[in-house]
Scaffold this motif. Sequence first.
Motif, PDB file in Angstrom:
ATOM      1  N   GLY A   1       2.512   6.017  -2.513  1.00 42.08           N
ATOM      2  CA  GLY A   1       2.993   7.262  -1.893  1.00 42.08           C
ATOM      3  C   GLY A   1       4.498   7.590  -2.388  1.00 42.08           C
ATOM      4  O   GLY A   1       5.050   8.571  -2.142  1.00 42.08           O
TER       5      GLY A   1
ATOM      6  N   ASP B   1      -9.554   5.127  -1.413  1.00 39.14           N
ATOM      7  CA  ASP B   1      -9.418   6.465  -1.791  1.00 39.14           C
ATOM      8  C   ASP B   1      -8.089   7.064  -2.283  1.00 39.14           C
ATOM      9  O   ASP B   1      -7.992   7.665  -3.212  1.00 39.14           O
ATOM     10  N   ARG B   2      -7.147   6.339  -1.842  1.00 39.31           N
ATOM     11  CA  ARG B   2      -5.821   6.619  -2.395  1.00 39.31           C
ATOM     12  C   ARG B   2      -5.455   5.858  -3.583  1.00 39.31           C
ATOM     13  O   ARG B   2      -4.835   6.607  -4.459  1.00 39.31           O
TER      14      ARG B   2
ATOM     15  N   GLU C   1       0.863  -1.327   0.034  1.00 42.11           N
ATOM     16  CA  GLU C   1      -0.059  -0.164  -0.161  1.00 42.11           C
ATOM     17  C   GLU C   1       0.928   1.325  -0.106  1.00 42.11           C
ATOM     18  O   GLU C   1       0.486   2.200  -0.601  1.00 42.11           O
TER      19      GLU C   1
END
Length: 209
Positions: free
Chosen positions: A86, A145-146, A82
């Motif tokens: 980022g 959402d990410r 996950e």
Amino acid sequence: MKTTKPQAPAPQVGGGRGARERILKAAGQLFYERGIHATGIAALVEAAHVSTRTFYQQFESKNALIEEYLRRFETDGALQSERQLGREDLPPAERLLAIFDPLEAMLRSPSAVRGCPFHNAAVEAAGGMPEVARFIQQHKRAFLDRLAAVAAEAGVVDARGLARQLAVVYEGANALAATCNDTDVIDDARAAAAVLLKTALEQPDDHRG
């Protein structure tokens, strides 16, 4: 004269400083490898070398420990898949596929593939641990959402639609790998995700999902 073989000292049972971390470390291993319901308080306190009294001084209930166990996956970097979303060294489209790259290592344990800790906990929490179930749902919604945010950054028109599709593929790969004890399905999942991403990027700007 008969001599007796010296025995190794028994593990000390104590509390105080470090007790909470020892309990969390024991939960991290036992919950993931054995399962939440299969791991009782007795096994936890034995593995953590604490007393039952100390356990309840640190955690008001087993459910409270379960929530903290899962929260650690969010905060200590354990869910590397996950966290790929980022990464600043990859363009958005590549980040969407990179979530599959660390799965094989994350899914492996010394004995078997165990799958996503949140999914595993959700199965065990169904109907019996509502607070834990809500925590897991919040985490999965945040992951969705990410995915949608990164998809939009990549230029996908129906970013939410692609996010839901990628989440299905990702979660399915986790579950199938655990069910079959086979991480080869991760390669298939990544290939399927690449097709979905390519199709989504080719949709015209006037497309509405």
